[in-house]
Design an enzyme around this catalytic site. Structure first.
Site, PDB file in Angstrom:
ATOM      1  CB  THR A 102      -0.880   0.085   1.275  1.00 38.64           C
ATOM      2  OG1 THR A 102      -1.526   1.361   1.464  1.00 38.64           O
ATOM      3  CG2 THR A 102       0.076  -0.363   2.726  1.00 38.64           C
ATOM      4  CG  ASP A 103      -1.082   4.745  -1.059  1.00 42.44           C
ATOM      5  OD1 ASP A 103      -1.702   4.321  -0.101  1.00 42.44           O
ATOM      6  OD2 ASP A 103      -1.807   5.619  -1.741  1.00 42.44           O
ATOM      7  CD  GLU A 104      -3.367   3.618   4.791  1.00 44.14           C
ATOM      8  OE1 GLU A 104      -2.953   3.646   5.633  1.00 44.14           O
ATOM      9  OE2 GLU A 104      -4.501   3.745   3.870  1.00 44.14           O
ATOM     10  CE  LYS A 142      -0.049  -4.379   3.159  1.00 41.11           C
ATOM     11  NZ  LYS A 142      -0.480  -6.161   2.610  1.00 41.11           N
ATOM     12  CE1 TYR A 199      -3.411  -2.521   5.782  1.00 48.03           C
ATOM     13  CE2 TYR A 199      -3.116  -0.034   5.104  1.00 48.03           C
ATOM     14  CZ  TYR A 199      -3.169  -1.653   4.654  1.00 48.03           C
ATOM     15  OH  TYR A 199      -3.395  -2.016   3.312  1.00 48.03           O
TER      16      TYR A 199
HETATM   17  P1  NAD Z   1      -9.917  -7.296   2.408  1.00 45.26           P
HETATM   18  O1  NAD Z   1      -9.848  -6.671   3.696  1.00 45.26           O
HETATM   19  O2  NAD Z   1     -11.060  -6.946   1.473  1.00 45.26           O
HETATM   20  O3  NAD Z   1      -9.614  -8.973   2.044  1.00 45.26           O
HETATM   21  C1  NAD Z   1      -8.584  -9.323   3.039  1.00 45.26           C
HETATM   22  C2  NAD Z   1      -8.818 -10.854   2.754  1.00 45.26           C
HETATM   23  O4  NAD Z   1      -7.560 -11.634   3.310  1.00 45.26           O
HETATM   24  C3  NAD Z   1     -10.209 -11.334   3.155  1.00 45.26           C
HETATM   25  O5  NAD Z   1     -10.511 -12.366   2.057  1.00 45.26           O
HETATM   26  C4  NAD Z   1      -9.545 -12.286   4.427  1.00 45.26           C
HETATM   27  O6  NAD Z   1     -10.403 -13.361   4.737  1.00 45.26           O
HETATM   28  C5  NAD Z   1      -8.222 -12.688   4.223  1.00 45.26           C
HETATM   29  N1  NAD Z   1      -7.377 -13.036   5.171  1.00 45.26           N
HETATM   30  C6  NAD Z   1      -7.025 -12.010   6.364  1.00 45.26           C
HETATM   31  N2  NAD Z   1      -6.293 -12.890   7.146  1.00 45.26           N
HETATM   32  C7  NAD Z   1      -6.042 -13.850   6.568  1.00 45.26           C
HETATM   33  C8  NAD Z   1      -5.146 -14.861   6.962  1.00 45.26           C
HETATM   34  N3  NAD Z   1      -4.610 -15.032   8.083  1.00 45.26           N
HETATM   35  N4  NAD Z   1      -5.110 -16.191   6.214  1.00 45.26           N
HETATM   36  C9  NAD Z   1      -5.608 -16.021   5.008  1.00 45.26           C
HETATM   37  N5  NAD Z   1      -6.531 -15.243   4.491  1.00 45.26           N
HETATM   38  C10 NAD Z   1      -6.622 -14.147   5.350  1.00 45.26           C
HETATM   39  O7  NAD Z   1      -8.473  -6.750   1.604  1.00 45.26           O
HETATM   40  P2  NAD Z   1      -8.248  -5.915   0.323  1.00 45.26           P
HETATM   41  O8  NAD Z   1      -8.968  -4.458   0.422  1.00 45.26           O
HETATM   42  O9  NAD Z   1      -8.702  -6.436  -0.798  1.00 45.26           O
HETATM   43  O10 NAD Z   1      -6.549  -5.556   0.277  1.00 45.26           O
HETATM   44  C11 NAD Z   1      -6.049  -6.902  -0.212  1.00 45.26           C
HETATM   45  C12 NAD Z   1      -4.551  -6.511  -0.412  1.00 45.26           C
HETATM   46  O11 NAD Z   1      -4.321  -5.152  -1.000  1.00 45.26           O
HETATM   47  C13 NAD Z   1      -4.284  -6.244   1.296  1.00 45.26           C
HETATM   48  O12 NAD Z   1      -2.726  -6.710   1.280  1.00 45.26           O
HETATM   49  C14 NAD Z   1      -3.763  -4.660   1.080  1.00 45.26           C
HETATM   50  O13 NAD Z   1      -2.981  -4.245   2.342  1.00 45.26           O
HETATM   51  C15 NAD Z   1      -3.590  -4.174  -0.017  1.00 45.26           C
HETATM   52  N6  NAD Z   1      -3.926  -2.807  -0.444  1.00 45.26           N
HETATM   53  C16 NAD Z   1      -5.467  -2.788  -0.376  1.00 45.26           C
HETATM   54  C17 NAD Z   1      -5.917  -1.488  -0.843  1.00 45.26           C
HETATM   55  C18 NAD Z   1      -7.174  -1.091  -1.172  1.00 45.26           C
HETATM   56  O14 NAD Z   1      -7.550   0.035  -1.241  1.00 45.26           O
HETATM   57  N7  NAD Z   1      -8.282  -1.695  -0.648  1.00 45.26           N
HETATM   58  C19 NAD Z   1      -5.040  -0.623  -1.453  1.00 45.26           C
HETATM   59  C20 NAD Z   1      -3.673  -0.758  -1.430  1.00 45.26           C
HETATM   60  C21 NAD Z   1      -3.252  -2.065  -0.988  1.00 45.26           C
HETATM   61  O1  DAU Z   2      -4.328   4.024   0.529  1.00 54.73           O
HETATM   62  C1  DAU Z   2      -4.549   2.594   0.326  1.00 54.73           C
HETATM   63  C2  DAU Z   2      -5.108   2.010   1.459  1.00 54.73           C
HETATM   64  O2  DAU Z   2      -6.506   2.728   1.329  1.00 54.73           O
HETATM   65  C3  DAU Z   2      -5.190   0.590   1.983  1.00 54.73           C
HETATM   66  O3  DAU Z   2      -3.911   0.145   2.055  1.00 54.73           O
HETATM   67  C4  DAU Z   2      -6.156   0.239   2.866  1.00 54.73           C
HETATM   68  O4  DAU Z   2      -6.273  -1.192   3.017  1.00 54.73           O
HETATM   69  C5  DAU Z   2      -7.342   0.765   2.482  1.00 54.73           C
HETATM   70  O5  DAU Z   2      -8.359   0.705   3.592  1.00 54.73           O
HETATM   71  C6  DAU Z   2      -7.300   2.214   2.082  1.00 54.73           C
HETATM   72  O6  DAU Z   2      -7.135   2.967   3.606  1.00 54.73           O
HETATM   73  P1  DAU Z   2      -8.114   4.538   3.988  1.00 54.73           P
HETATM   74  O7  DAU Z   2      -7.869   4.473   5.319  1.00 54.73           O
HETATM   75  O8  DAU Z   2      -7.426   5.508   2.971  1.00 54.73           O
HETATM   76  O9  DAU Z   2      -9.300   3.884   3.221  1.00 54.73           O
HETATM   77  P2  DAU Z   2     -10.696   4.413   4.007  1.00 54.73           P
HETATM   78  O10 DAU Z   2     -11.843   3.793   3.078  1.00 54.73           O
HETATM   79  O11 DAU Z   2     -10.898   3.812   5.471  1.00 54.73           O
HETATM   80  O12 DAU Z   2     -10.860   5.823   4.241  1.00 54.73           O
HETATM   81  C7  DAU Z   2     -10.702   6.597   2.865  1.00 54.73           C
HETATM   82  C8  DAU Z   2     -10.739   8.049   3.604  1.00 54.73           C
HETATM   83  O13 DAU Z   2     -11.996   8.296   3.894  1.00 54.73           O
HETATM   84  C9  DAU Z   2      -9.817   8.455   4.688  1.00 54.73           C
HETATM   85  O14 DAU Z   2      -9.312   9.571   4.837  1.00 54.73           O
HETATM   86  C10 DAU Z   2     -10.713   8.264   5.989  1.00 54.73           C
HETATM   87  C11 DAU Z   2     -12.197   8.962   5.381  1.00 54.73           C
HETATM   88  N1  DAU Z   2     -13.304   8.173   5.846  1.00 54.73           N
HETATM   89  C12 DAU Z   2     -13.309   6.801   6.078  1.00 54.73           C
HETATM   90  C13 DAU Z   2     -14.444   6.214   6.614  1.00 54.73           C
HETATM   91  C14 DAU Z   2     -14.715   4.510   6.742  1.00 54.73           C
HETATM   92  C15 DAU Z   2     -14.328   9.087   6.428  1.00 54.73           C
HETATM   93  O15 DAU Z   2     -14.312  10.272   6.292  1.00 54.73           O
HETATM   94  N2  DAU Z   2     -15.420   8.265   6.795  1.00 54.73           N
HETATM   95  C16 DAU Z   2     -15.538   6.840   6.972  1.00 54.73           C
HETATM   96  O16 DAU Z   2     -16.657   6.674   7.451  1.00 54.73           O
END
Ligand code: NAD
Ligand code: DAU
Length: 359
Positions: free
Chosen positions: A135-137, A165, A161
């Protein structure tokens, strides 16, 4: 030979990636290993294209014996590692599962791959690849005038988190440099699209708006995220798997930097068109901020563009329209997802304490 172990393939991005591979790569055989935590659901994997090339295993990435067995039994030569705890707000309430899954889980997979590929030579190492999704975080928080993150930006994670990562990224690269494990990494920005669990901003807002429930905006709503459609992310990962250089990191972003409040207002405007009535912006509520809330993320994706020819295809407005439509078309999915894994408990826990600040 493309025997792929996808971890976390029942989650949002993993499920989209599983579909993407089954549609686009006729040679790939997939084993999907997922623990089915609150965030994972078999609902995300209904009606897969060409299921004969797909096997689901319910298990934990921290289970070393299981991972070793899967790599051996299926002659796995490609691991695409998505599985993680992913919600920043949950990492604030309970960081320990983030350390367990994101750090120990990644370590377990890396070490099992090292043993199978480099010691036991289960598959030819030239054909092996461990791709770690990050992630970019990990780069921390930008000020409005700062240049975007690039592959040379120093790590500065600020939430449990992000720190977990970052640890896994360091382990992945350490396994490459120390043991020669064939590793690549992508760090990408905020994804959106079908099958995203409605705890994250966009699906939460859509699901709440559909029921005319409040739309909780943290703090002043001026935080900036760079939104990437999940299909663009899947394509980027696939390009890196095909032609990415070993030991390299590639940043992936949507070129869509948007303030949270503007994003929520855009979603409201789309909702007004598809569900006319009182303006959906009436539902917006400013609530107390997330502790340590990162102000801005932005990505310079010029490396993956120059080396692998990847660029995002979706613009945000059209992508959001499509996404709203997908949630409108899948009410049963929303119901099923909300019924699982204590969703209501989470909503109460995260939002009940956030009493409204102003509207
Ligand atoms: P998600 O939370 O939707 O899904 C995570 C999945 O991992 C689930 O299916 C869960 O059951 C599985 N899991 C959790 N713990 C586990 C374990 N111990 N063993 C096996 N499976 C397990 O996540 P996502 O949003 O699809 O993100 C996927 C990946 O991409 C992550 O590594 C996250 O850090 C990265 N990522 C997500 C975003 C985003 O915006 N969603 C952005 C950048 C990077
Ligand atoms: O940048 C990549 C990341 O993006 C991934 O690595 C994470 O897994 C993914 O969850 C996401 O993180 P964020 O914290 O940016 O996403 P989230 O959807 O939780 O929140 C997006 C923005 O919106 C953030 O600035 C917080 C804000 N927010 C979020 C929620 C849930 C609100 O204002 N209200 C809300 O209820």
């Amino acid at each position: 030979m493309k025997n792929m172990l996808i971890t976390g393939g029942a989650g949002f991005i993993g499920a989209n990636f599983t579909r993407y591979i089954l549609q686009n790569d006729p040679q790939a055989q997939i084993v999907n290993l997922d623990l089915l935590t609150y965030a994972g659901s078999l609902e995300n994997l209904r009606d897969l294209p060409d299921e004969s090339r797909y096997t689901f295993v319910n298990g934990d990435i921290c289970d070393r014996e299981l991972i070793g067995r899967l790599i051996n039994d299926h002659a796995i030569n490609i691991i695409v590692h998505f599985a993680a705890e992913t919600h920043v707000d949950r990492s604030i309430f309970g960081p320990s599962t983030f350390v367990q899954t994101n750090v120990i889980g990644a370590f377990t997979l890396l070490d099992a791959a090292r043993k199978a590929w480099l010691e036991d030579k289960v598959v030819p190492v030239e054909q092996a690849r461990f791709h770690h999704i990050s992630t970019d975080e990990v780069f921390g928080s930008l000020q409005p005038e700062d240049p975007p993150f690039s592959e040379t930006t120093p790590y500065a994670p600020r939430s449990p988190y992000a720190a977990s990562k970052a640890s896994s990224d360091h382990l992945a690269l350490a396994y490459h440099h120390t043991y020669g494990l064939p590793v690549t990494i992508t760090n990408c920005s905020n994804n959106y699209g079908p099958y995203q669990f409605p705890e994250k901003l966009i699906p939460l807002m859509i699901a709440n708006a559909l029921e005319r429930k409040p739309l909780p905006v943290y703090g002043d709503g001026q935080q900036i995220r760079d939104w990437l459609h999940v299909e663009d992310h899947c394509e980027a990962i696939y390009r890196v798997l095909q032609n990415g250089r070993l030991g390299e990191t590639y940043l992936v972003g949507g070129d869509n930097q948007t303030r949270n409040l503007d994003l929520v207002q855009t979603l409201c405007a789309i909702m007004d068109e598809v569900r006319p009535g009182a303006p959906h912006t009436d539902l917006i509520r400013f609530v107390p901020d997330r502790p340590g809330h990162d102000r801005r993320y932005a990505i310079d994706a010029s490396k993956i563009h120059a080396e692998l020819g990847w660029a995002p295809r979706h613009n945000l407005r059209d992508g959001l329209r499509q996404t709203v439509q997908w949630y409108l078309d899948h009410p049963q999915w929303i119901e099923a997802i909300r019924d699982q894994g204590g969703y209501q408990d989470w909503i109460e826990r995260n939002y009940a304490q956030r009493t409204e600040e102003r509207s």
